[in-house]
Motif scaffolding. Sequence first.
Motif, PDB file in Angstrom:
ATOM      1  N   THR A 318       0.867  -1.066   0.001  1.00 58.25           N
ATOM      2  CA  THR A 318      -0.177  -0.109   0.003  1.00 58.25           C
ATOM      3  C   THR A 318       0.824   1.224  -0.015  1.00 58.25           C
ATOM      4  OG1 THR A 318      -0.052   0.057   2.356  1.00 58.25           O
ATOM      5  CG2 THR A 318      -1.905  -1.397   1.043  1.00 58.25           C
ATOM      6  N   THR A 319       2.062   1.255  -0.236  1.00 56.32           N
ATOM      7  CA  THR A 319       2.863   2.279  -0.352  1.00 56.32           C
ATOM      8  C   THR A 319       3.373   2.669  -1.739  1.00 56.32           C
ATOM      9  OG1 THR A 319       3.776   1.615   2.004  1.00 56.32           O
ATOM     10  CG2 THR A 319       5.188   3.201   0.249  1.00 56.32           C
ATOM     11  N   LEU A 320       3.337   3.885  -1.907  1.00 52.50           N
ATOM     12  CA  LEU A 320       3.469   4.437  -3.319  1.00 52.50           C
ATOM     13  C   LEU A 320       5.068   4.956  -3.133  1.00 52.50           C
ATOM     14  CD1 LEU A 320       2.985   5.471  -6.331  1.00 52.50           C
ATOM     15  CD2 LEU A 320       2.285   7.524  -5.120  1.00 52.50           C
ATOM     16  N   VAL A 321       5.755   4.329  -3.994  1.00 47.17           N
ATOM     17  CA  VAL A 321       7.280   4.767  -4.010  1.00 47.17           C
ATOM     18  C   VAL A 321       7.695   5.529  -5.042  1.00 47.17           C
ATOM     19  CG1 VAL A 321       9.585   3.566  -3.837  1.00 47.17           C
ATOM     20  CG2 VAL A 321       7.735   2.307  -2.756  1.00 47.17           C
ATOM     21  N   ILE A 322       8.300   6.627  -4.832  1.00 48.24           N
ATOM     22  CA  ILE A 322       8.748   7.543  -5.923  1.00 48.24           C
ATOM     23  C   ILE A 322      10.463   7.711  -5.590  1.00 48.24           C
ATOM     24  CG2 ILE A 322       8.704   9.863  -7.054  1.00 48.24           C
ATOM     25  CD1 ILE A 322       5.814   9.806  -5.479  1.00 48.24           C
ATOM     26  N   HIS A 323      11.221   7.491  -6.689  1.00 48.09           N
ATOM     27  CA  HIS A 323      12.621   7.777  -6.587  1.00 48.09           C
ATOM     28  C   HIS A 323      12.955   8.936  -7.689  1.00 48.09           C
ATOM     29  CE1 HIS A 323      12.611   3.433  -4.897  1.00 48.09           C
ATOM     30  NE2 HIS A 323      13.512   4.137  -4.051  1.00 48.09           N
ATOM     31  N   ARG A 324      14.110   9.558  -7.428  1.00 49.10           N
ATOM     32  CA  ARG A 324      14.665  10.512  -8.172  1.00 49.10           C
ATOM     33  C   ARG A 324      15.973  10.381  -8.355  1.00 49.10           C
ATOM     34  NH1 ARG A 324      16.324  15.846  -7.216  1.00 49.10           N
ATOM     35  NH2 ARG A 324      16.135  17.251  -9.188  1.00 49.10           N
ATOM     36  N   THR A 325      16.722  10.390  -9.454  1.00 46.96           N
ATOM     37  CA  THR A 325      18.093  10.112  -9.665  1.00 46.96           C
ATOM     38  C   THR A 325      18.555  10.598 -10.796  1.00 46.96           C
ATOM     39  OG1 THR A 325      19.793   8.718  -9.361  1.00 46.96           O
ATOM     40  CG2 THR A 325      17.650   7.947 -10.244  1.00 46.96           C
ATOM     41  N   LYS A 326      20.081  10.952 -10.773  1.00 48.51           N
ATOM     42  CA  LYS A 326      20.442  11.106 -12.018  1.00 48.51           C
ATOM     43  C   LYS A 326      21.117   9.974 -12.697  1.00 48.51           C
ATOM     44  CE  LYS A 326      21.621  15.905 -10.907  1.00 48.51           C
ATOM     45  NZ  LYS A 326      22.762  17.013 -10.671  1.00 48.51           N
ATOM     46  N   ASP A 327      21.230   8.765 -11.924  1.00 51.12           N
ATOM     47  CA  ASP A 327      21.717   7.489 -12.632  1.00 51.12           C
ATOM     48  C   ASP A 327      20.540   6.566 -12.751  1.00 51.12           C
ATOM     49  OD1 ASP A 327      22.868   4.976 -13.368  1.00 51.12           O
ATOM     50  OD2 ASP A 327      24.291   5.168 -11.409  1.00 51.12           O
ATOM     51  N   LYS A 328      19.914   6.443 -14.067  1.00 55.01           N
ATOM     52  CA  LYS A 328      18.830   5.405 -14.202  1.00 55.01           C
ATOM     53  C   LYS A 328      19.219   3.796 -13.690  1.00 55.01           C
ATOM     54  CE  LYS A 328      16.474   3.404 -18.119  1.00 55.01           C
ATOM     55  NZ  LYS A 328      16.483   3.285 -19.653  1.00 55.01           N
ATOM     56  N   ASP A 329      20.528   3.449 -13.781  1.00 48.48           N
ATOM     57  CA  ASP A 329      20.588   2.051 -13.171  1.00 48.48           C
ATOM     58  C   ASP A 329      20.400   2.206 -11.927  1.00 48.48           C
ATOM     59  OD1 ASP A 329      21.859   1.383 -15.731  1.00 48.48           O
ATOM     60  OD2 ASP A 329      23.690   1.770 -15.278  1.00 48.48           O
ATOM     61  N   VAL A 330      20.359   3.197 -11.054  1.00 53.67           N
ATOM     62  CA  VAL A 330      19.921   2.943  -9.632  1.00 53.67           C
ATOM     63  C   VAL A 330      18.504   2.475  -9.471  1.00 53.67           C
ATOM     64  CG1 VAL A 330      19.641   4.360  -7.360  1.00 53.67           C
ATOM     65  CG2 VAL A 330      21.908   4.456  -8.770  1.00 53.67           C
ATOM     66  N   LEU A 331      17.709   3.117 -10.541  1.00 47.26           N
ATOM     67  CA  LEU A 331      16.106   2.710 -10.248  1.00 47.26           C
ATOM     68  C   LEU A 331      16.027   1.265 -10.632  1.00 47.26           C
ATOM     69  CD1 LEU A 331      14.976   5.917 -12.052  1.00 47.26           C
ATOM     70  CD2 LEU A 331      15.425   5.384  -9.735  1.00 47.26           C
ATOM     71  N   LEU A 332      16.896   0.744 -11.511  1.00 46.05           N
ATOM     72  CA  LEU A 332      16.724  -0.516 -12.193  1.00 46.05           C
ATOM     73  C   LEU A 332      17.448  -1.928 -11.013  1.00 46.05           C
ATOM     74  CD1 LEU A 332      17.737  -0.358 -15.976  1.00 46.05           C
ATOM     75  CD2 LEU A 332      15.233  -0.274 -14.653  1.00 46.05           C
ATOM     76  N   ASN A 333      18.244  -1.348 -10.071  1.00 45.92           N
ATOM     77  CA  ASN A 333      18.939  -2.265  -9.248  1.00 45.92           C
ATOM     78  C   ASN A 333      18.663  -2.130  -7.787  1.00 45.92           C
ATOM     79  OD1 ASN A 333      20.607  -3.386 -11.391  1.00 45.92           O
ATOM     80  ND2 ASN A 333      21.761  -1.589 -11.533  1.00 45.92           N
ATOM     81  N   GLU A 334      17.962  -1.130  -7.396  1.00 44.36           N
ATOM     82  CA  GLU A 334      17.496  -0.686  -6.086  1.00 44.36           C
ATOM     83  C   GLU A 334      16.357  -0.024  -5.949  1.00 44.36           C
ATOM     84  OE1 GLU A 334      20.527   1.932  -4.237  1.00 44.36           O
ATOM     85  OE2 GLU A 334      22.118   0.654  -4.886  1.00 44.36           O
TER      86      GLU A 334
END
Length: 398
Positions: A318-334
């Motif tokens: 039930t948690t909406l998770v929003i990430h913001r980063t300059k490295d796209k790989d971080v979003l895919l791996n973490e």
Amino acid sequence: MSSSQRLASVGGKYTQKLYFDPRADQSSTGGYWITDKKLRQKLSNLIDKDEVIQDAYVYSNPLSKRQWTNGKLYHAFVIIQTMNWWWSMEKNMERITIQRSKDIESVRDMYQRKKRTTGRSPWTWIRKIKTTQGRNTTINELINYIWRKDVLNKDYHVLYANCQKFAALLFDRIKSFEEQVYFDEAADESPSRSTGFYMTVDKAFEEVKRCGGSESFTKQEDYKFRVPFIRHVYNYCRFHTQLDFIFEMCFCGFLMSFITFCRGYYSVAIFTFTCIFLWMLPDLLLSVFDYCFDGGKYHLVMIFEQQGTFWSLEQLNTTLVIHRTKDKDVLLNECQRHPRRTSLKSSKMVEGLHWKNMNEAMEYFCKIQKNKVDVFPSLKDNNVIFLLYKKCKRKNTA
């Protein structure tokens, strides 16, 4: 339905507008009439967005000066105290009104510079009904909540959408709330006090906006991660039963069954095993169905690209998770600064952007999107993101 029937059902001619009086303690300033479409933008320019609510109260006064007691026939309104102001928020048959003043008397005892109605006995004076602390909720978060609940667009109804319902809605939001959003504005940087916070949806609107949510997207990609069956069953059962120790209990039960079976108490072992199996069976069947037919085998991550910045949108229970980063790989791996324990199944470049920017995506997700029965989605449903993905997919293939 004729116009007369409609007015009878709602109790009056409701304008679907909010009236804001910034200085109710002074001579008339003209005030501001605001529609739902411009509510957040216009009010945020007229108030201090970071002003924190210290205390909130629900007051009542009679509907008629002839009343001897309030009972259930009374007008209810909310009084809010911040460091610099006193506020009143209320709904009547014509509009929603917000008043602001340097003293409580101008908003508690007065409505649009006229004395509020009082009755013939002490029980029909202006009375305080409820009190609560602000719990670090800001006025702007409360405005976002009013907008998100679509209150302005809901006609007045003497039973279902009246002043008492509106006052209870605001009071309950201030008194208690669920932190349904995890937002990390710099997921590729070292942890600090400004990264990785749980917050309410209403606060997340402002945080996304502060971090450049109005900048246009240039590209969108959707990624599917395969979820192992055992992990899906575990998460599904734990989420729907709200018992973190369900599997520990089952393990102990199976162990007891095995011990009693080895000692020759076959009937006791069979009875214990059967009870445990029947207890788990409904959730197990539902989890299998969800895994096979309702997208449970995949975890969906939407990634949006701006100029040199990437945003991700996903949901964990039930948690909406929003990430913001300059490295796209971080979003895919973490995810939430922990390694993902799921394998990437597929990725897809989206033809045509669903939303212009992150602000628009948040607005669509938290208010504009409606389901088949015209009800706004809730993060209490653990597959909202996947349903949104399928809806966008059908739109692209149409």
